[in-house]
Design a protein around this motif. Structure first.
Motif, PDB file in Angstrom:
ATOM      1  N   LYS A 289     -17.042  13.267  -5.922  1.00  0.00           N
ATOM      2  CA  LYS A 289     -17.695  12.072  -6.463  1.00  0.00           C
ATOM      3  C   LYS A 289     -18.844  12.409  -7.402  1.00  0.00           C
ATOM      4  O   LYS A 289     -18.997  11.812  -8.471  1.00  0.00           O
ATOM      5  CB  LYS A 289     -18.202  11.200  -5.304  1.00  0.00           C
ATOM      6  CG  LYS A 289     -18.788   9.873  -5.749  1.00  0.00           C
ATOM      7  CD  LYS A 289     -19.197   9.033  -4.544  1.00  0.00           C
ATOM      8  CE  LYS A 289     -19.784   7.700  -5.010  1.00  0.00           C
ATOM      9  NZ  LYS A 289     -20.191   6.849  -3.847  1.00  0.00           N
TER      10      LYS A 289
ATOM     11  N   ASN B 154       0.818   6.522   7.958  1.00  0.00           N
ATOM     12  CA  ASN B 154      -0.580   6.278   7.600  1.00  0.00           C
ATOM     13  C   ASN B 154      -0.718   5.928   6.124  1.00  0.00           C
ATOM     14  O   ASN B 154       0.077   6.366   5.287  1.00  0.00           O
ATOM     15  CB  ASN B 154      -1.436   7.516   7.907  1.00  0.00           C
ATOM     16  CG  ASN B 154      -1.438   7.851   9.391  1.00  0.00           C
ATOM     17  OD1 ASN B 154      -1.321   6.967  10.231  1.00  0.00           O
ATOM     18  ND2 ASN B 154      -1.566   9.130   9.705  1.00  0.00           N
ATOM     19  N   ARG B 155      -1.765   5.160   5.820  1.00  0.00           N
ATOM     20  CA  ARG B 155      -2.032   4.783   4.442  1.00  0.00           C
ATOM     21  C   ARG B 155      -2.573   5.982   3.665  1.00  0.00           C
ATOM     22  O   ARG B 155      -3.317   6.802   4.203  1.00  0.00           O
ATOM     23  CB  ARG B 155      -3.038   3.626   4.413  1.00  0.00           C
ATOM     24  CG  ARG B 155      -3.316   3.090   3.010  1.00  0.00           C
ATOM     25  CD  ARG B 155      -4.198   1.864   3.068  1.00  0.00           C
ATOM     26  NE  ARG B 155      -4.612   1.449   1.734  1.00  0.00           N
ATOM     27  CZ  ARG B 155      -5.381   0.404   1.491  1.00  0.00           C
ATOM     28  NH1 ARG B 155      -5.843  -0.336   2.496  1.00  0.00           N
ATOM     29  NH2 ARG B 155      -5.706   0.082   0.252  1.00  0.00           N
ATOM     30  N   LEU B 156      -2.199   6.063   2.389  1.00  0.00           N
ATOM     31  CA  LEU B 156      -2.667   7.147   1.537  1.00  0.00           C
ATOM     32  C   LEU B 156      -3.907   6.720   0.762  1.00  0.00           C
ATOM     33  O   LEU B 156      -4.088   5.542   0.465  1.00  0.00           O
ATOM     34  CB  LEU B 156      -1.569   7.545   0.536  1.00  0.00           C
ATOM     35  CG  LEU B 156      -0.234   8.010   1.129  1.00  0.00           C
ATOM     36  CD1 LEU B 156       0.749   8.342   0.016  1.00  0.00           C
ATOM     37  CD2 LEU B 156      -0.437   9.225   2.026  1.00  0.00           C
ATOM     38  N   LYS B 157      -4.755   7.673   0.440  1.00  0.00           N
ATOM     39  CA  LYS B 157      -5.906   7.394  -0.412  1.00  0.00           C
ATOM     40  C   LYS B 157      -5.822   8.275  -1.644  1.00  0.00           C
ATOM     41  O   LYS B 157      -5.317   9.400  -1.593  1.00  0.00           O
ATOM     42  CB  LYS B 157      -7.222   7.624   0.328  1.00  0.00           C
ATOM     43  CG  LYS B 157      -7.490   9.051   0.739  1.00  0.00           C
ATOM     44  CD  LYS B 157      -8.860   9.159   1.405  1.00  0.00           C
ATOM     45  CE  LYS B 157      -9.178  10.608   1.786  1.00  0.00           C
ATOM     46  NZ  LYS B 157     -10.518  10.725   2.406  1.00  0.00           N
ATOM     47  N   GLN B 158      -6.307   7.750  -2.761  1.00  0.00           N
ATOM     48  CA  GLN B 158      -6.215   8.475  -4.015  1.00  0.00           C
ATOM     49  C   GLN B 158      -7.387   9.428  -4.183  1.00  0.00           C
ATOM     50  O   GLN B 158      -8.491   9.170  -3.707  1.00  0.00           O
ATOM     51  CB  GLN B 158      -6.172   7.494  -5.193  1.00  0.00           C
ATOM     52  CG  GLN B 158      -4.894   6.664  -5.242  1.00  0.00           C
ATOM     53  CD  GLN B 158      -4.868   5.732  -6.433  1.00  0.00           C
ATOM     54  OE1 GLN B 158      -5.889   5.189  -6.824  1.00  0.00           O
ATOM     55  NE2 GLN B 158      -3.692   5.535  -7.005  1.00  0.00           N
ATOM     56  N   GLN B 159      -7.122  10.518  -4.887  1.00  0.00           N
ATOM     57  CA  GLN B 159      -8.165  11.472  -5.219  1.00  0.00           C
ATOM     58  C   GLN B 159      -8.099  11.764  -6.707  1.00  0.00           C
ATOM     59  O   GLN B 159      -7.018  11.779  -7.300  1.00  0.00           O
ATOM     60  CB  GLN B 159      -7.991  12.781  -4.429  1.00  0.00           C
ATOM     61  CG  GLN B 159      -8.358  12.665  -2.952  1.00  0.00           C
ATOM     62  CD  GLN B 159      -8.249  14.005  -2.243  1.00  0.00           C
ATOM     63  OE1 GLN B 159      -7.267  14.716  -2.403  1.00  0.00           O
ATOM     64  NE2 GLN B 159      -9.272  14.344  -1.484  1.00  0.00           N
TER      65      GLN B 159
ATOM     66  N   HIS C 237       0.855  -1.184   0.000  1.00  0.00           N
ATOM     67  CA  HIS C 237       0.000   0.000   0.000  1.00  0.00           C
ATOM     68  C   HIS C 237       0.889   1.232   0.000  1.00  0.00           C
ATOM     69  O   HIS C 237       2.015   1.201   0.517  1.00  0.00           O
ATOM     70  CB  HIS C 237      -0.909   0.029   1.240  1.00  0.00           C
ATOM     71  CG  HIS C 237      -1.875  -1.113   1.313  1.00  0.00           C
ATOM     72  ND1 HIS C 237      -2.921  -1.255   0.438  1.00  0.00           N
ATOM     73  CD2 HIS C 237      -1.948  -2.170   2.163  1.00  0.00           C
ATOM     74  CE1 HIS C 237      -3.611  -2.344   0.734  1.00  0.00           C
ATOM     75  NE2 HIS C 237      -3.030  -2.930   1.771  1.00  0.00           N
TER      76      HIS C 237
END
Length: 295
Positions: free
Chosen positions: A61, A44-49, A36
């Motif tokens: 969204k 911390n884990r990254l989230k995509q945008q 990840h």
């Protein structure tokens, strides 16, 4: 152990004979090591945008849509309802159209494999009849099935007590080999060279046994993760340089037959056109200087 979850449920249909069946994916990537993206500072884990390619603004969204590029930078937008209108709704039936000889199926068309098993005892007899008839004639069934709103052609053949179904690619998905092979030259090869190559092939003759396949990279990844998690040092191995010299093809064949690698000091003669040049000494010296400067 809990029974695996079925990927698809429906019926296998041959003319007026129908039996309920279930499909299970025959391949999985669950065991492969996956990573990840994380923040190095916080862990911390990254989230995509999603970001607008022109403005750089973050797209929410409700602003997202689908578009097909008809020319460079120009898109025709396709609405969700329009897309749903052309999707094929599954009738949950595998319709067998015909049967073909196994050796006529071009392996380039093979896509994803599935196990097909009878769903309950009700259709066990019909399932066995279809399976054993194909086994007796050594034929493969070509059928149609709808998966994820798309119709697929699926090749079905006996496998043990069940059936193996493999979805097939459509012709437009398979590239023409002539686009890649047309420029390959056809040199005159002596019979002696062919005979030597045949001897090498014979010496390495075996049988297909996937249990002997070893995923060295996956093993190395698991070892790396295990050592890092335990706080142990990880040794970085420098890549070995490949030999600079190219030996004569006939010599290479003879050496291969003997199990040797040939002499790296032996150069190709003037009749051997492929001679690799050694790396210039200056380049190596510059690399060492940069390394000392970095240190």
């Amino acid at each position: 152990m809990a029974p695996p979850r079925a990927y698809w449920k429906g019926s296998l249909k041959l003319s007026l004979v129908t039996c309920p069946v279930v499909l299970y994916p025959a391949a999985t990537s669950v065991e492969k090591t996956k990573f990840h993206m994380i923040n190095r500072e916080t862990g911390n884990r990254l989230k995509q945008q999603m970001v607008d390619a022109e403005t750089g603004d973050i797209v929410e969204k409700e602003q997202k849509g689908r578009g097909y590029e008809i020319s460079k930078g120009e898109y025709v937008e396709i609405e969700k309802e329009e897309l749903e209108a052309v999707q094929i709704e599954s009738n949950h039936t595998i319709d067998i159209d015909n049967f073909v000889p196994r050796d006529e199926i071009d392996r380039r068309y093979l896509n994803n494999p599935y196990y097909i098993a009878p769903d309950g005892k009700a259709g066990a007899d019909a399932f066995a009849v279809i399976r054993d008839a194909m086994k007796d004639k050594d034929r493969v069934a070509l059928a149609r099935i709808v998966l994820t709103n798309r119709e697929h052609i699926i090749a079905i053949e006996p496998l043990g007590k069940g059936l193996l179904g493999t979805t097939l690619r459509f012709p437009y998905e398979v590239r023409d080999e002539e686009d890649y092979f047309d420029d390959i030259k056809s040199p005159k090869i002596s019979k002696d060279m062919i005979d030597l190559a045949v001897h090498i092939l014979d010496s390495k003759a075996s049988h297909f046994d996937p249990s002997k396949f070893k995923d060295e990279y996956e093993t190395a990844l698991k070892t790396l993760v295990k050592r890092k998690a335990a706080g142990k040092p990880v040794k970085v191995v420098e890549k070995e340089e490949k030999p600079d010299n190219v030996i004569n093809l006939m010599d290479a064949l003879k050496a291969s037959l003997k199990g040797g690698k040939g002499k790296s000091t032996k150069r190709a003669s003037s009749s051997r056109p492929h001679v690799a040049r050694k790396r210039p000494a200056k380049k190596a010296a510059r690399s060492s200087a940069r390394h000392r400067k970095a240190s």
